[in-house]
Design a protein around this motif. Sequence first.
Motif, PDB file in Angstrom:
ATOM      1  N   GLU A  98     -23.373  96.015  49.867  1.00  0.00           N
ATOM      2  CA  GLU A  98     -24.642  96.194  49.332  1.00  0.00           C
ATOM      3  C   GLU A  98     -25.553  97.072  50.247  1.00  0.00           C
ATOM      4  OE1 GLU A  98     -25.540  94.131  46.892  1.00  0.00           O
ATOM      5  OE2 GLU A  98     -27.853  94.557  46.816  1.00  0.00           O
ATOM      6  N   ALA A  99     -25.371  97.183  51.585  1.00  0.00           N
ATOM      7  CA  ALA A  99     -26.168  98.017  52.336  1.00  0.00           C
ATOM      8  C   ALA A  99     -25.650  99.410  52.074  1.00  0.00           C
ATOM      9  CB  ALA A  99     -26.199  97.642  53.682  1.00  0.00           C
TER      10      ALA A  99
ATOM     11  N   VAL B 210     -21.978 100.430  57.306  1.00  0.00           N
ATOM     12  CA  VAL B 210     -23.191 101.374  57.413  1.00  0.00           C
ATOM     13  C   VAL B 210     -22.996 102.595  58.308  1.00  0.00           C
ATOM     14  CG1 VAL B 210     -24.999 100.143  56.182  1.00  0.00           C
ATOM     15  CG2 VAL B 210     -24.799  99.892  58.492  1.00  0.00           C
TER      16      VAL B 210
ATOM     17  N   LEU C  18     -29.333  95.932  58.628  1.00  0.00           N
ATOM     18  CA  LEU C  18     -28.838  96.818  57.917  1.00  0.00           C
ATOM     19  C   LEU C  18     -29.322  98.076  57.556  1.00  0.00           C
ATOM     20  CD1 LEU C  18     -26.661  93.979  55.868  1.00  0.00           C
ATOM     21  CD2 LEU C  18     -25.832  95.693  57.613  1.00  0.00           C
ATOM     22  N   GLY C  19     -30.580  97.981  57.626  1.00  0.00           N
ATOM     23  CA  GLY C  19     -31.569  98.913  57.157  1.00  0.00           C
ATOM     24  C   GLY C  19     -31.751  99.085  55.628  1.00  0.00           C
ATOM     25  N   LEU C  20     -31.543  97.975  55.086  1.00  0.00           N
ATOM     26  CA  LEU C  20     -31.873  97.668  53.826  1.00  0.00           C
ATOM     27  C   LEU C  20     -33.272  98.215  53.380  1.00  0.00           C
ATOM     28  CD1 LEU C  20     -29.498  96.971  51.797  1.00  0.00           C
ATOM     29  CD2 LEU C  20     -30.599  94.560  51.644  1.00  0.00           C
ATOM     30  N   PRO C  21     -33.495  99.016  52.455  1.00  0.00           N
ATOM     31  CA  PRO C  21     -34.997  99.534  52.131  1.00  0.00           C
ATOM     32  C   PRO C  21     -35.858  98.064  51.701  1.00  0.00           C
ATOM     33  CG  PRO C  21     -33.466 100.961  51.087  1.00  0.00           C
ATOM     34  CD  PRO C  21     -32.645 100.026  51.662  1.00  0.00           C
TER      35      PRO C  21
ATOM     36  N   ARG D 127     -27.046 100.515  48.550  1.00  0.00           N
ATOM     37  CA  ARG D 127     -28.923 100.360  48.425  1.00  0.00           C
ATOM     38  C   ARG D 127     -29.311 101.516  49.441  1.00  0.00           C
ATOM     39  NH1 ARG D 127     -28.090  98.700  43.723  1.00  0.00           N
ATOM     40  NH2 ARG D 127     -26.977  96.587  43.673  1.00  0.00           N
ATOM     41  N   ALA D 128     -28.767 101.301  50.650  1.00  0.00           N
ATOM     42  CA  ALA D 128     -29.445 102.026  51.601  1.00  0.00           C
ATOM     43  C   ALA D 128     -28.859 103.388  51.774  1.00  0.00           C
ATOM     44  CB  ALA D 128     -29.473 101.238  53.098  1.00  0.00           C
TER      45      ALA D 128
ATOM     46  N   ARG E  90     -30.500 101.366  60.601  1.00  0.00           N
ATOM     47  CA  ARG E  90     -28.885 101.610  60.181  1.00  0.00           C
ATOM     48  C   ARG E  90     -27.803 102.186  61.087  1.00  0.00           C
ATOM     49  NH1 ARG E  90     -31.108 104.762  55.525  1.00  0.00           N
ATOM     50  NH2 ARG E  90     -32.597 103.149  54.922  1.00  0.00           N
TER      51      ARG E  90
ATOM     52  N   ALA F  12     -36.227 101.801  58.909  1.00  0.00           N
ATOM     53  CA  ALA F  12     -34.866 101.445  58.206  1.00  0.00           C
ATOM     54  C   ALA F  12     -33.857 102.462  58.434  1.00  0.00           C
ATOM     55  CB  ALA F  12     -34.981 101.357  56.796  1.00  0.00           C
TER      56      ALA F  12
END
Lengths: 293, 254
Positions: free
Chosen positions: B111-112, B164, A200-203, B115-116, B88, B84
Motif C-alpha cells: 500500500e505505502a 518504503v 509509513l509516510g502515506l499521504p 500510494r506514497a 517515509r 510525510a
Amino acid sequence: MSRPAPGAVKAPDPAPATGVPDARDSRPERRPWLWVAWAVLVVLLAQLVAFVLRSDRLELSVVGEYLFAEPILDGLVTTIALTAIATVLGTVLGALVCLARLSSLAPLRYAAAAWIAVFRSVPPLVQLLFWFNLAYLVPVLSIGIPFGPSVGEWSANDVITPYTAAVIGLSLYNSPYSAEIIRSGLSAVPRGQLEAASSLGLPARDTFFRIRLPQATRIILPPMGSQVISLLKGTSLVSVIAMTDLLGAAREVYTRTFEVVPLLIVAILWYIVLVAALTAGQSWLERRFSRGY
Amino acid sequence: MLRVRGLGKRFGDTVALADVDLDVAEGEVVVVIGPSGSGKSTLVRCIDLLEDIDAGSVELDGELLGFRVDRRGVLRRLPARRTAPQRRRMGMVFQSFNLFAHLTVERNVWEAPVRALGEPLAEARARAHQLLERVGLGHKGDAYPVQLSGGQQQRVAIARALAVRPRLMLFDEPTSALDPELVGEVLAVMESLAQERTTMVVVTHELQFAREVATRVVFMDAGRVVEQGTPDEVFGNPRTERLQTFLQRFSAAS
Ligand SMILES: Nc1ncnc2c1ncn2[C@@H]1O[C@H](COP(=O)(O)OP(=O)(O)OP(=O)(O)O)[C@@H](O)[C@H]1O
Ligand SMILES: [Mg+2]
C-alpha cells in the motif's frame, strides 16, 4: 450451512462398553420450556391467521386488487426516489458537516455544530412545512456575491414545488444524523492504524480514503442502515405538502372508495417489503466491510 | 546519520524526555533499555514524528525533521502533510503491530510504496512478495492480519516498514506483546536485518538480544540518557547505580 439429517447426528458409532463415561453415549439435555415456547408461538400464529381469514373488514380481496394498482405503484416509486435522493444528499451533506466538525479551523467547527443543533432540533414534519412555505419568507432566490450583485435570480414559488420541498426537508433533516454517525465511525478507528499510516509516510488523502474511511465504514453501516430505514418511513410525512408518495396514493384511493383499512394494509405490505430489501442490502454491505475482522 | 540534540517532551506535568542527546551512525544497531516509564517509547515516537517535540531537534542525514526554517530565519513546525516524505525515510515497528486490519497481508506491504512512492503496482507487489518471503511469510500474502499469530503479524509489520526503503528502522518493544515462544522468530528477523547492516534503533526488554546484536546500548531513566556504551561496557561494567539496580532487578526476574 444446512444441518445434517437427524439420523447423522445420533451416535454414528456406539462407544465400546468400557464403563468409562464417553461423549458418544451422551444425549442432549432435556429442554421442556422449549416445547412450551413453541406451543405458545403456534397458538398465537393460529389466532392471527384465523383473525385474518375470518375478518370480513380486512377485505383481503381489495388488498389484492390494489397491491399492484398503478396509482399505488406510482406512489411506491415516489417513496423510493425520495428515500434514495434524501439518503444520498443527506449523507453527502452529513459527510461535509462531519468533516467541518473535525476540521482544525474553528469557524468551520462552530458552523458544523450549529448546523447539527438546528437541523436536529426541528421535527421533520415542521421542516417539510417550512421549506414548502419558503416563498413567503424569501420570495426571490438569488445566487451571487454576498451583499453584492447577483448572478441569477429565481422566483421561490417556481423553485419550491412539493417535490423540491420534500427533497430539501428530508435531506436537511437527515444530514445531522448522518454527520454524527460518520463522525462516530471515523473516531472509532484505532489510533494505532492511523499512526501506522502516517509512520509509513502515506499521504493524508490516502490515509483517509484507504485506511480510515474503509475501517470507519464497518462501524458506520449498522446505524446508517437504521437511519435510512427511518428516513424511508419519514417520507410518509410528505403527504402533508400535497405529495403523492406510497401513503399518499393509498389515501387518495380510500378517500374515494372508503376502503381505509385494506389500503393501509397495502401500504404496510409495501413498507415491509422495502425495509426487508434495505435490510438485505445492509447485511450484504456489512459482510463486505467486515473482511479481516 | 541520526542526530538528536536536547530533545524534550512533556505530557502535561509529566516530563517524558529531558535534554536527550543521541547519535546513530549508519549501520549501527542502537538498543535502548530502561525501566518502565523512562521515556523509551516517547523517544522513538518523537524521532518518527508521531509526537510533537517541545524542545531540541532531530536531524536525519543533516535534515531537520518536523520543522523548516523560513526566509526570515524563523523556525516553523511543518504540518503533517509536509512531513510525510520525512516519515517515509524511517520505518517504525510498533509493540501492537498495527497492521491494517481491513487489508490483506500482501496489500499491507505494498500500500505505502504504491500510494506514497508511486511505485507501479506490479513492481510493488513483486517486492512485497519478496519482503514477505524474507520474513518467512511468502505463503501468507492473501491472509488477513487476524488470521495470523502475533509473531507472524509482527514479521509482516517489519516487512511493511521495510517496503518504503527507510534509511532507519525504529522498533518500539516489538516482542513485548508476544507469547514467549513467538519472540524468537521476530528477534531472528531483526538479527538478520542487523547483519545486513540496517541502521536500527530498538527499544526492548530482551537484554540477550541487546548483548548479542547491539553495537551500542543506551540506558534511559526518568526521561534522560543515563549511560551508554558497547554491550560489554554497559552489561559488564555498569558505572551508575541506577543501571546497576536495573540490571540486578532484571537478572533476578529472569
Ligand atoms: N500520551 C501520553 N499522555 C500522557 N503521558 C504520557 C503519554 N505517553 C507517555 N506518557 C508518560 O511519559 C512517560 C514516558 O513514557 P514512555 O511510554 O515513553 O515510557 P517507556 O520507557 O516506553 O515505558 P514502557 O517500558 O512501560 O513502555 C511516562 O511517565 C508516561 O506516563
Ligand atoms: Mg514503551
